[in-house]
Scaffold this motif. Structure first.
Motif, short mmCIF file in Angstrom:
data_model
loop_
_atom_site.label_atom_id
_atom_site.label_comp_id
_atom_site.label_asym_id
_atom_site.label_seq_id
_atom_site.Cartn_x
_atom_site.Cartn_y
_atom_site.Cartn_z
N LEU B 325 0.84 -1.20 0.00
CA LEU B 325 0.00 0.00 0.00
C LEU B 325 0.88 1.25 0.00
CD1 LEU B 325 -2.96 0.64 -0.07
CD2 LEU B 325 -2.94 0.87 2.39
N PHE B 326 2.01 1.16 0.68
CA PHE B 326 2.93 2.29 0.71
C PHE B 326 3.47 2.57 -0.70
CE2 PHE B 326 7.28 3.96 1.42
CZ PHE B 326 6.92 5.14 2.04
N VAL B 327 3.81 1.49 -1.40
CA VAL B 327 4.28 1.66 -2.78
C VAL B 327 3.18 2.32 -3.62
CG1 VAL B 327 5.04 0.45 -4.84
CG2 VAL B 327 5.86 -0.27 -2.61
N ALA B 328 1.94 1.88 -3.39
CA ALA B 328 0.82 2.48 -4.11
C ALA B 328 0.71 3.97 -3.80
CB ALA B 328 -0.47 1.77 -3.75
N GLU B 367 -9.09 14.47 -5.74
CA GLU B 367 -8.65 13.63 -6.85
C GLU B 367 -7.86 12.44 -6.31
OE1 GLU B 367 -6.37 15.03 -10.63
OE2 GLU B 367 -7.81 16.55 -10.04
N SER B 368 -6.88 12.72 -5.43
CA SER B 368 -6.06 11.61 -4.93
C SER B 368 -6.88 10.74 -3.99
CB SER B 368 -4.81 12.14 -4.25
OG SER B 368 -5.15 12.99 -3.19
N GLY B 369 -7.79 11.38 -3.24
CA GLY B 369 -8.66 10.60 -2.38
C GLY B 369 -9.57 9.69 -3.19
N PHE B 370 -10.00 10.17 -4.33
CA PHE B 370 -10.87 9.38 -5.20
C PHE B 370 -10.12 8.19 -5.77
CE2 PHE B 370 -13.79 8.61 -8.74
CZ PHE B 370 -14.99 8.74 -8.08
N ILE B 371 -8.85 8.41 -6.11
CA ILE B 371 -8.03 7.28 -6.55
C ILE B 371 -7.97 6.24 -5.44
CG2 ILE B 371 -5.66 6.57 -7.10
CD1 ILE B 371 -5.29 9.20 -8.56
N GLY B 372 -7.73 6.72 -4.21
CA GLY B 372 -7.70 5.81 -3.07
C GLY B 372 -9.03 5.09 -2.90
N PHE B 373 -10.13 5.84 -3.04
CA PHE B 373 -11.46 5.26 -2.86
C PHE B 373 -11.72 4.14 -3.86
CE2 PHE B 373 -15.97 5.40 -4.14
CZ PHE B 373 -16.53 4.94 -2.97
N MET B 374 -11.45 4.44 -5.13
CA MET B 374 -11.71 3.42 -6.16
C MET B 374 -10.85 2.20 -5.91
SD MET B 374 -12.34 5.38 -9.73
CE MET B 374 -10.81 6.27 -9.75
N GLY B 417 -13.00 -0.04 7.33
CA GLY B 417 -11.69 0.54 7.64
C GLY B 417 -10.78 0.55 6.43
N ALA B 418 -10.83 -0.52 5.64
CA ALA B 418 -9.95 -0.61 4.47
C ALA B 418 -10.24 0.52 3.49
CB ALA B 418 -10.13 -1.96 3.79
N ILE B 419 -11.54 0.78 3.26
CA ILE B 419 -11.88 1.83 2.30
C ILE B 419 -11.48 3.20 2.86
CG2 ILE B 419 -13.82 3.01 1.20
CD1 ILE B 419 -15.05 0.28 0.78
N LEU B 424 -7.66 7.68 2.92
CA LEU B 424 -6.70 8.48 3.68
C LEU B 424 -5.31 8.40 3.05
CD1 LEU B 424 -7.56 7.97 7.44
CD2 LEU B 424 -7.75 10.02 6.03
N VAL B 425 -4.91 7.19 2.66
CA VAL B 425 -3.60 7.03 2.04
C VAL B 425 -3.54 7.89 0.78
CG1 VAL B 425 -2.16 5.41 0.74
CG2 VAL B 425 -3.03 4.78 2.98
N GLY B 426 -4.61 7.83 -0.02
CA GLY B 426 -4.66 8.63 -1.24
C GLY B 426 -4.51 10.11 -0.94
N MET B 427 -5.28 10.57 0.06
CA MET B 427 -5.26 12.00 0.37
C MET B 427 -3.91 12.41 0.94
SD MET B 427 -9.08 12.49 1.74
CE MET B 427 -9.38 14.18 1.71
#
Ligand SMILES: Nc1ncnc2c1ncn2[C@@H]1O[C@H](COP(=O)(O)OP(=O)(O)O)[C@@H](O)[C@H]1O
Ligand SMILES: [Mg+2]
Lengths: 274, 449
Positions: B325-328, B367-374, B417-419, B424-427
Motif C-alpha cells: 500500500l505504501f508503494v501504491a 482527486e487523490s482521495g478518489f483514486i484511493g477510494f476506487m 476501515g480498508a476503504i 486516507l492514504v490517497g489523500m
C-alpha cells in the motif's frame, strides 16, 4: 456613460522592480493614473515597456514593489494572496491573449466556471452562461468543446467568461494577439460594444496603436513610465478627422499606417536607451 | 465552491488520463487487497483458535480454588473455606452472573464385573445446563432424584474387578453401558477398600451400594475432548442430601474436619465456578477474586497469551500488506505531481478567475482521495473473492489449524476501515502535491509560450 466623478482605479506612484541576478529591472517606474467607471482604457507601448506588469498588478496577480493601487475604493497593494483571490473573484474579469479555456469543458461550462467558484448552483450559472454566450454571438457553439472552436470563437467565450461574473472591471492582456486582423476587429468591436451595453470598465493592454485607438483613453507607456495620455476625441482629430475604427473597417488592418505623431514617438522610444 | 462542483472537476480530470488513472488505481487495488487479505487471515487464525478453545468449554467461566488445604486438619484456616457464604459474596461482584459450587465426593462405581474409583462433582443446576449432553437429557428442575451425568471419557477409567484389566492394558473399551444398564454407587469408599477382596477378618461391614440413575452422557466419543470429558456431574443440592442421609453425623470422606476430628456443620466446596457475563470481563473478575484472596483459573489466561501471539502474527501480516500500500501511495503522489505539472497553466487560469486556494488544494486532495477510494473498493471486492476461494476451495483452515472454519474473515470494521484507510492514504499521498498546486503562481496562466 463615463463617470468622471467616479474613479474605479487609482494608481499612485507605482513601482515594480525585478531583481535579475545583480541587476535591477525597473518594469514600472513611478506610474500615476486614474480610470473612471464605464471607461474603456488601453495601455499601449512597445514590447517590454511594462504593460503586462502594470495590468497584472491592477488585477492583483502580482504585488507592487512600492506605491498604491486603489480599486473600487479598496487598497489591494497589501493584500495577502487569499484576499487577492477573493478580490478577483468578486470584482475582476480577465481576458487572456491565449484564451485559456479549460479543454475538458464546453463553451457553457467554461463561461459558468468562474460562477462555480462563487458557489452559484449549476442550473443558475448555466442560464447565465447561455445568456452571455448569446450576447457574444455563439448561439450555435454552446456545446462545443474548447478545441473544437476557432481562435475568434474561443476568445468570444473568453469575453463571455469575463462578463459572466458581472465584475467591476475587466482586464484584457493583448486579447487579440493571437488572432488574424479580421477577427481582431470583430473581437475588439464586440468588446467595446458589450462593455458599453453592460456599462463595464475595460482595461486593455496592446502593443498596437491602431487597436488602442478604439479606447476612450490611451495610456502610452515606455520603459515603465506613462509618457502620454490620449483622449479618444483627441486621437480622432489627430488621425485626420477619421475615427480609428472607420479607418480599419475596410478589412485590411494596415499596421504601417501609423498616425504621424505616434510614428515620431516610436522612433524616439527606440532611440532611447533601455 | 460547492462540494459537488469540486468533485465534478476532480473526476473529470481523472477521466482525462484514463490509462494513468487506471494504473495508479491498480496500485491501490493491490495494496488494499494485500492489507485486507493479510489482516483477514490474522483475524481468521485468531477466530479459529477461539473456536477451538470454546469447543473445549465455557470461556466465561472462572475457577476459584481455596488457599486452604483442608485434608490434614492441622493448620486449617476456616475463614478461607469455600462455602455457601463465599458463593453469596462472589455472586454480588460486578459482571458475575452465576456461581456454582464444586462439591467433590469420592465414590466407587460398579457395573457387573467392572468398577471404577472416581470422584463425583456436585454442581449447580446452571452449571449442569451448560454441559453438552450427547445421550439422555437433563432432569427437570423439580426432579428430586439424584442422577449422574458422565463425561464421554469416564468409560476409560473402568477396569475388571477380578483381572484388573482396563482400557490402558488392552486398548479395549470395557463393556460398560451408562444409559442401558444399572450403575451401583458406593459412597463409603473407606469401607469399600477395607472390605475389598476376601478380607473377612475386617470388623468393618461391607458398605451399602446405591442404584443411581444415569441422567446422560456428555457428547462425543471417548476419543473426543472437552472440558466435561473426564468428570461425573450431579446436582450439588441432591448430592448433599444423599451424603447427609448416608453419613448422618459421621465425617464425610473428602470433607474437612476440625481439630477434634469432627465434621463442620456445613459443606465445604473444593472449588467454585464463577460465570462472567462477557469474555472481556473475565480478567477483571479474576482480579477481583484474587484481591479477595482466592486462587483463580480460566481459559482466558491461555487465550490471552495465544491472542498476544496471534496479535503479533497479525501485525506482521498486516505490515507485509502495508508495504504494497505504501508503494501504491508513492504511485499516487507521482501521478498527482505529473498531473500538476501538466496543469500548471490551468491551475493558474482558475486562480486568476477567482478560485480559492483552499478549493484548489481540495480539488487535488479529492482527486487523490478518489483514486484511493476506487482502489479501496475494488481491492476490497478482490479480497472478498480471494478470501472466499481460500475458505471454500482450499480449506486452509483445516490444513493449518485442524479446525473447520473460515481462515479468511473480513468483518465489517475491516471492510469499512480498508476503504477509509485507502482514501486516507490517497489523500495523504496527494497532500504535498496539492499544497504545491495551491501555491502555484497565477502568472503562469498569463505567460504565453
Ligand atoms: N518575472 C520577471 N522577472 C524579471 N523581469 C521581468 C519579469 N517580468 C517582467 N520583467 C521585465 O519587466 C519588463 C516589463 O515586462 P512586461 O510587463 O512583460 O512588458 P510588456 O508586457 O509591456 O511587453 C521587461 O523588461 C521584462 O523583462
Ligand atoms: Mg506583455
Amino acid at each position: 456613460m463615463v463617470d468622471r466623478g467616479n474613479p474605479i482605479i487609482q494608481v499612485k506612484n507605482l513601482y515594480k522592480i525585478y531583481r535579475v541576478g545583480d541587476t535591477r529591472v525597473h518594469a514600472l517606474d513611478g506610474v500615476d493614473f486614474t480610470v473612471y467607471k464605464g471607461e474603456f482604457c488601453a495601455i499601449v507601448g512597445p514590447s517590454g515597456s511594462g504593460k503586462s506588469t502594470l495590468l497584472n498588478m491592477l488585477a492583483g496577480l502580482e504585488k507592487p514593489t512600492k506605491g498604491q493601487i486603489v480599486i473600487d475604493k479598496i487598497h489591494i497593494e497589501d493584500m495577502t494572496e487569499n484576499q487577492l483571490v477573493e478580490f478577483r473573484r468578486k470584482r475582476v474579469g480577465f481576458i487572456f491573449q491565449s484564451y485559456n479555456l479549460l479543454q475538458t469543458m464546453n463553451a457553457v461550462e467554461n463561461v459558468a466556471l468562474p460562477l462555480s467558484f462563487r458557489g452559484v448552483p449549476k442550473k443558475k450559472r448555466n442560464e447565465i452562461a447561455v445568456r452571455y454566450l448569446k450576447l457574444v454571438g455563439l448561439e450555435k457553439q454552446m456545446k462545443h468543446m474548447a478545441n473544437a472552436m476557432s481562435g475568434g470563437q474561443q476568445q468570444r467565450v473568453g469575453i463571455a467568461r469575463a462578463l459572466a461574473v458581472n465584475p467591476k472591471i475587466i482586464f484584457a492582456d493583448e486579447p487579440t494577439g493571437n488572432l488574424d486582423s479580421k477577427t481582431t476587429l470583430e473581437i475588439l468591436k464586440l468588446m467595446r460594444q458589450v462593455v458599453r451595453e453592460q456599462n463595464q470598465t475595460l482595461v486593455m493592454v496592446t502593443h498596437d496603436n491602431n487597436l488602442a485607438a478604439y479606447a476612450d483613453r490611451q495610456f502610452h507607456i515606455v520603459d515603465g513610465k506613462i509618457v502620454r495620455i490620449v483622449e479618444k476625441a483627441e486621437a480622432d482629430r489627430m488621425s485626420g478627422g477619421t475615427a480609428a475604427d472607420e479607418r480599419m473597417v475596410g478589412g485590411t488592418l494596415d499596421m504601417t499606417a501609423e498616425l504621424p505623431e505616434e510614428a515620431v514617438e516610436t522612433a524616439e522610444f527606440s532611440a532611447s536607451p533601455r | 465552491m460547492r462540494f459537488l462542483d469540486l468533485l465534478g472537476m476532480s473526476v473529470s480530470n481523472l477521466k482525462r488520463r484514463k490509462m494513468r488513472t487506471f494504473l495508479t488505481v491498480l496500485g491501490v487495488i493491490i495494496g488494499t487487497a494485500s492489507v485486507v487479505i493479510m489482516v483477514s487471515l490474522g483475524i481468521g487464525l485468531n477466530g479459529l483458535m477461539m473456536e477451538q478453545y470454546s469447543s473445549y468449554g465455557d470461556m466465561t467461566m472462572v475457577t476459584v480454588n481455596s488457599n486452604t488445604y483442608y485434608g490434614g486438619g492441622q493448620d486449617v484456616d476456616e475463614s478461607q473455606f469455600l462455602t455457601d457464604d463465599t458463593m453469596k459474596q462472589i455472586a454480588v461482584l460486578d459482571h458475575v452472573t452465576n456461581v456454582s459450587p464444586v462439591l467433590r465426593a469420592d465414590v466407587v462405581l460398579k457395573q457387573g464385573l467392572y468398577y471404577c474409583s472416581q470422584s463425583i462433582t456436585g454442581v449447580s443446576r446452571d452449571y449442569l445446563e451448560k454441559i453438552p449432553l450427547g445421550q439422555g437429557e437433563l432432569a427437570a428442575a423439580d426432579d428430586n432424584e439424584l442422577k449422574f451425568y458422565y463425561g464421554n471419557r469416564v468409560i476409560m477409567w473402568f477396569s475388571n474387578e477380578k483381572t484388573g484389566a482396563g482400557y490402558g492394558d488392552n486398548e479395549e473399551l470395557p463393556p460398560v453401558d451408562f444409559m442401558g444398564k444399572p450403575m451401583f454407587v458406593i459412597f463409603d469408599t473407606n469401607a469399600y477398600w477395607q472390605t475389598r477382596g476376601n478380607n473377612t477378618e475386617s470388623s468393618v461391614k461391607p458398605p451399602k451400594k446405591y442404584l443411581i440413575g444415569t441422567g446422560g452422557v456428555v457428547e462425543g466419543t471417548f476419543r473426543d475432548y472437552n472440558n466435561y470429558s473426564y468428570d461425573i456431574y450431579c446436582d450439588a443440592e441432591l448430592l448433599k442430601q444423599q451424603l447427609k442421609t448416608i453419613f448422618r453425623k459421621n465425617p464425610i470422606p473428602g470433607q474437612p474436619t476440625n481439630r477434634k476430628g469432627k465434621p463442620y456443620p456445613y459443606f465445604v466446596y473444593s472449588q467454585l465456578m464463577v460465570f462472567v457475563d462477557d469474555m472481556e470481563n473475565v480478567t477483571d473478575v479474576q482480579k477481583q477474586l484474587s484481591d479477595m484472596g482466592y486462587q483463580t483459573n480460566s481459559q482466558m489466561e491461555w487465550i490471552e497469551q495465544a491472542q498476544q501471539t496471534y496479535g503479533m502474527v497479525q501485525l506482521v501480516l498486516g505490515g507485509i500488506g502495508a508495504v504494497s500500500l505504501f508503494v501504491a501511495a508513492i504511485g499516487i503522489a507521482n501521478t498527482m505531481m505529473m498531473s500538476i505539472y501538466e496543469r500548471t497553466k490551468e491551475i493558474g487560469v482558475i486562480k486568476v478567475l477567482g478560485c480559492d486556494m483552499r478549493n484548489i488544494r481540495n480539488m487535488f486532495l479529492l482527486e487523490s482521495g478518489f483514486i484511493g477510494f476506487m482502489g479501496g473498493v475494488v481491492g476490497l471486492c478482490i479480497s472478498y473473492g480471494v478470501g472466499y476461494a481460500m475458505n471454500h476451495f482450499l480449506s486452509l483452515g483445516q490444513m493449518m489449524m485442524g479446525v473447520d472454519g473460515d481462515i479468511s474473515r473480513i468483518p465489517f470494521w475491516l471492510a469499512g476501515g480498508a476503504i477509509v484507510f485507502a482514501i486516507l492514504v490517497g489523500m495523504l499521498a496527494g497532500f504535498f502535491p496539492s499544497l504545491r498546486a495551491m501555491h502555484l503562481s497565477p502568472l503562469a496562466a498569463i505567460r504565453n509560450e
